[in-house]
Design a protein around this motif. Structure first.
Motif, PDB file in Angstrom:
ATOM      1  N   HIS A 144      21.777-117.423 -55.542  1.00 42.90           N
ATOM      2  CA  HIS A 144      20.352-117.748 -55.580  1.00 42.90           C
ATOM      3  C   HIS A 144      19.568-116.667 -56.311  1.00 42.90           C
ATOM      4  O   HIS A 144      18.376-116.471 -56.063  1.00 42.90           O
ATOM      5  CB  HIS A 144      19.812-117.930 -54.169  1.00 42.90           C
ATOM      6  CG  HIS A 144      20.489-119.035 -53.408  1.00 42.90           C
ATOM      7  ND1 HIS A 144      20.252-120.364 -53.659  1.00 42.90           N
ATOM      8  CD2 HIS A 144      21.438-119.010 -52.430  1.00 42.90           C
ATOM      9  CE1 HIS A 144      20.997-121.112 -52.852  1.00 42.90           C
ATOM     10  NE2 HIS A 144      21.736-120.311 -52.113  1.00 42.90           N
ATOM     11  N   GLY A 145      20.227-115.982 -57.201  1.00 38.89           N
ATOM     12  CA  GLY A 145      19.553-114.960 -58.006  1.00 38.89           C
ATOM     13  C   GLY A 145      18.959-113.851 -57.178  1.00 38.89           C
ATOM     14  O   GLY A 145      19.514-113.443 -56.152  1.00 38.89           O
ATOM     15  N   GLN A 146      17.831-113.317 -57.620  1.00 35.83           N
ATOM     16  CA  GLN A 146      17.208-112.203 -56.923  1.00 35.83           C
ATOM     17  C   GLN A 146      16.744-112.571 -55.533  1.00 35.83           C
ATOM     18  O   GLN A 146      16.491-111.696 -54.695  1.00 35.83           O
ATOM     19  CB  GLN A 146      16.022-111.650 -57.742  1.00 35.83           C
ATOM     20  CG  GLN A 146      14.832-112.599 -57.865  1.00 35.83           C
ATOM     21  CD  GLN A 146      14.925-113.499 -59.083  1.00 35.83           C
ATOM     22  OE1 GLN A 146      16.037-113.855 -59.500  1.00 35.83           O
ATOM     23  NE2 GLN A 146      13.796-113.842 -59.656  1.00 35.83           N
ATOM     24  N   THR A 196      27.480-109.051 -56.580  1.00 31.34           N
ATOM     25  CA  THR A 196      27.001-110.403 -56.873  1.00 31.34           C
ATOM     26  C   THR A 196      27.361-111.407 -55.779  1.00 31.34           C
ATOM     27  O   THR A 196      26.957-112.568 -55.845  1.00 31.34           O
ATOM     28  CB  THR A 196      27.585-110.907 -58.202  1.00 31.34           C
ATOM     29  OG1 THR A 196      29.017-110.895 -58.145  1.00 31.34           O
ATOM     30  CG2 THR A 196      27.128-110.014 -59.355  1.00 31.34           C
ATOM     31  N   ARG A 234      30.030-116.599 -62.551  1.00 28.27           N
ATOM     32  CA  ARG A 234      29.154-117.676 -62.101  1.00 28.27           C
ATOM     33  C   ARG A 234      29.852-119.022 -62.199  1.00 28.27           C
ATOM     34  O   ARG A 234      29.550-119.947 -61.443  1.00 28.27           O
ATOM     35  CB  ARG A 234      27.872-117.697 -62.937  1.00 28.27           C
ATOM     36  CG  ARG A 234      26.974-116.484 -62.767  1.00 28.27           C
ATOM     37  CD  ARG A 234      25.884-116.443 -63.820  1.00 28.27           C
ATOM     38  NE  ARG A 234      25.075-117.666 -63.785  1.00 28.27           N
ATOM     39  CZ  ARG A 234      24.403-118.144 -64.818  1.00 28.27           C
ATOM     40  NH1 ARG A 234      24.474-117.528 -65.993  1.00 28.27           N
ATOM     41  NH2 ARG A 234      23.690-119.236 -64.694  1.00 28.27           N
ATOM     42  N   ARG A 281      20.804-110.670 -59.999  1.00 33.81           N
ATOM     43  CA  ARG A 281      20.399-111.958 -60.577  1.00 33.81           C
ATOM     44  C   ARG A 281      21.587-112.900 -60.756  1.00 33.81           C
ATOM     45  O   ARG A 281      21.402-114.094 -60.980  1.00 33.81           O
ATOM     46  CB  ARG A 281      19.707-111.745 -61.916  1.00 33.81           C
ATOM     47  CG  ARG A 281      20.572-111.177 -63.036  1.00 33.81           C
ATOM     48  CD  ARG A 281      19.719-110.997 -64.286  1.00 33.81           C
ATOM     49  NE  ARG A 281      20.458-110.526 -65.444  1.00 33.81           N
ATOM     50  CZ  ARG A 281      20.666-109.251 -65.731  1.00 33.81           C
ATOM     51  NH1 ARG A 281      20.200-108.325 -64.900  1.00 33.81           N
ATOM     52  NH2 ARG A 281      21.326-108.887 -66.817  1.00 33.81           N
ATOM     53  N   TYR A 282      22.802-112.380 -60.647  1.00 33.39           N
ATOM     54  CA  TYR A 282      23.993-113.222 -60.774  1.00 33.39           C
ATOM     55  C   TYR A 282      24.459-113.786 -59.425  1.00 33.39           C
ATOM     56  O   TYR A 282      25.456-114.488 -59.378  1.00 33.39           O
ATOM     57  CB  TYR A 282      25.131-112.430 -61.410  1.00 33.39           C
ATOM     58  CG  TYR A 282      24.860-112.037 -62.845  1.00 33.39           C
ATOM     59  CD1 TYR A 282      24.943-112.975 -63.871  1.00 33.39           C
ATOM     60  CD2 TYR A 282      24.507-110.736 -63.176  1.00 33.39           C
ATOM     61  CE1 TYR A 282      24.693-112.622 -65.192  1.00 33.39           C
ATOM     62  CE2 TYR A 282      24.253-110.365 -64.494  1.00 33.39           C
ATOM     63  CZ  TYR A 282      24.349-111.313 -65.489  1.00 33.39           C
ATOM     64  OH  TYR A 282      24.094-110.957 -66.795  1.00 33.39           O
ATOM     65  N   ARG A 283      23.740-113.474 -58.358  1.00 32.87           N
ATOM     66  CA  ARG A 283      24.082-114.066 -57.066  1.00 32.87           C
ATOM     67  C   ARG A 283      23.755-115.555 -57.081  1.00 32.87           C
ATOM     68  O   ARG A 283      23.034-116.031 -57.960  1.00 32.87           O
ATOM     69  CB  ARG A 283      23.321-113.357 -55.946  1.00 32.87           C
ATOM     70  CG  ARG A 283      23.740-111.898 -55.762  1.00 32.87           C
ATOM     71  CD  ARG A 283      22.879-111.174 -54.748  1.00 32.87           C
ATOM     72  NE  ARG A 283      23.307-109.779 -54.596  1.00 32.87           N
ATOM     73  CZ  ARG A 283      22.673-108.879 -53.877  1.00 32.87           C
ATOM     74  NH1 ARG A 283      21.549-109.206 -53.225  1.00 32.87           N
ATOM     75  NH2 ARG A 283      23.137-107.646 -53.783  1.00 32.87           N
ATOM     76  N   ASP A 324      28.513-112.763 -65.483  1.00 35.32           N
ATOM     77  CA  ASP A 324      28.156-114.082 -66.000  1.00 35.32           C
ATOM     78  C   ASP A 324      29.363-115.019 -65.940  1.00 35.32           C
ATOM     79  O   ASP A 324      29.228-116.197 -65.580  1.00 35.32           O
ATOM     80  CB  ASP A 324      27.639-113.954 -67.432  1.00 35.32           C
ATOM     81  CG  ASP A 324      27.029-115.248 -67.936  1.00 35.32           C
ATOM     82  OD1 ASP A 324      26.196-115.838 -67.226  1.00 35.32           O
ATOM     83  OD2 ASP A 324      27.403-115.691 -69.035  1.00 35.32           O
TER      84      ASP A 324
END
Length: 323
Positions: A314-316, A236, A175, A310-312, A172
């Motif tokens: 664009h998320g998943q 990530t 991000r 999910r922390y990439r 997190d």
């Protein structure tokens, strides 16, 4: 498919927490009825789908109030203590939760006619530690074994999984932050262990498959703090710098941060990082490890992508893009 109940009741203190909920699920799969003893039963409804209808019930219990502990173990065939905190908040101090609490549970279990409990401690528990967390963990272990010598103590290394407070926290941070802190230079060694493997060990202890004593639970790999952050960044797909911070400076920063409601780390956690958090040679030699009790521990590489994607950016939806 319905679960065949075995007629036995297990009280799990801290059953709604990160590790506790996985222990509840492992026990429910075995057919136990589970009583999750928690401070806020109204916040434990997420446990219901982990078992058959009526198999899991949350009850109010607070380790600071002995009468509630006695009530929670009444009629139970086994007791698991999975209560733990990483930092004190208000009346939830290390002494109250991790030192005196386990003794209260053990005494209540003895009063209910039980000869042992399963107690979740931590690698690094040490009465001589400079860390208040580690000292309180050692005091909790002593309270349990002095009251019920036949108890099983499980000491996991850093536990990872979907709701963990380590990889999720730094993922997190990555991000938004251009760099991540490497406290003490990032050389501290961990042996990250998958939450489901720890839960399985606890369930086997409830089954009676583990002899009395202390077990140290670590994953298949020893990783430095730096290694762990690099693994997280790889999953990530974040390009972030890692900033080494000497322990002295990190400790001073922790003293400032710990008064904040969402502290990234505390001075006591910095003290913990001064000691490696890995399974001891003695535990390995005696077979008091996951492998020693027949559990093949999961690797970080197999599990981290299942909950950190999910922390990439664009998320998943980044899951199937080229790296």
């Amino acid at each position: 498919m319905s679960t065949a109940l075995n007629g036995k009741l297990v009280t799990v203190f801290g059953g709604s927490g990160f590790l506790g909920r996985h222990i509840v699920q492992a026990l429910a799969k075995r057919g136990y009825r589970v009583r999750a003893a928690v401070r806020r039963p109204d916040l434990a409804t997420h446990l219901q789908p982990l078992g058959a209808p009526g198999q899991i019930m949350a009850v109010q219990a607070n380790l600071r109030y002995r009468w509630s502990v006695d009530r929670a173990v009444q009629g139970a065939d086994a007791v698991v203590n999975a209560v733990g905190i990483l930092a004190p908040t208000g009346k939830q101090s290390f002494d109250a939760v991790q030192a005196f609490g386990p003794r209260a549970i053990a005494e209540a279990a003895r009063g209910a006619g039980l000869s042992r409990i399963v107690h979740i401690s931590a690698i690094g528990a040490n009465a001589e530690s400079t860390s208040a967390y580690a000292r309180s963990k050692a005091a909790g272990e002593a309270g349990v074994t002095e009251t019920l010598p036949d108890s099983v103590i499980l000491r996991p290394s850093i536990v990872f999984g979907p709701e963990d407070d380590f990889f999720n926290k730094f993922a997190d941070m990555a991000r938004f932050a251009p760099m991540l802190p490497l406290l003490g230079g990032g050389e501290t060694k961990f042996q990250p262990v998958y939450v489901c493997d720890v839960a399985e060990a606890a369930a086997r202890a409830v089954d009676g498959a583990l002899d009395a004593g202390t077990y140290e639970l670590g994953g298949p790999e020893i990783k430095s703090f730096r290694d762990c952050l690099e693994d997280m960044l790889a999953v990530t797909r974040r390009n972030r710098s890692l900033l080494p911070i000497p322990f002295a400076i990190a400790s001073a920063m922790g003293k400032v941060f710990q008064v904040l409601p969402m502290a990234p780390f505390t001075a006591d956690q910095v003290e913990l990082l001064k000691t490696d958090n890995v399974v001891s040679d003695t535990a390995r030699a005696e077979g008091r490890t996951l492998e020693g009790i027949g559990i093949d521990p999961a690797t970080l590489a197999a599990i981290l992508p299942t909950y950190l994607e999910r922390y990439r950016e664009h998320g998943q939806y980044d899951a199937h893009r080229p790296a």
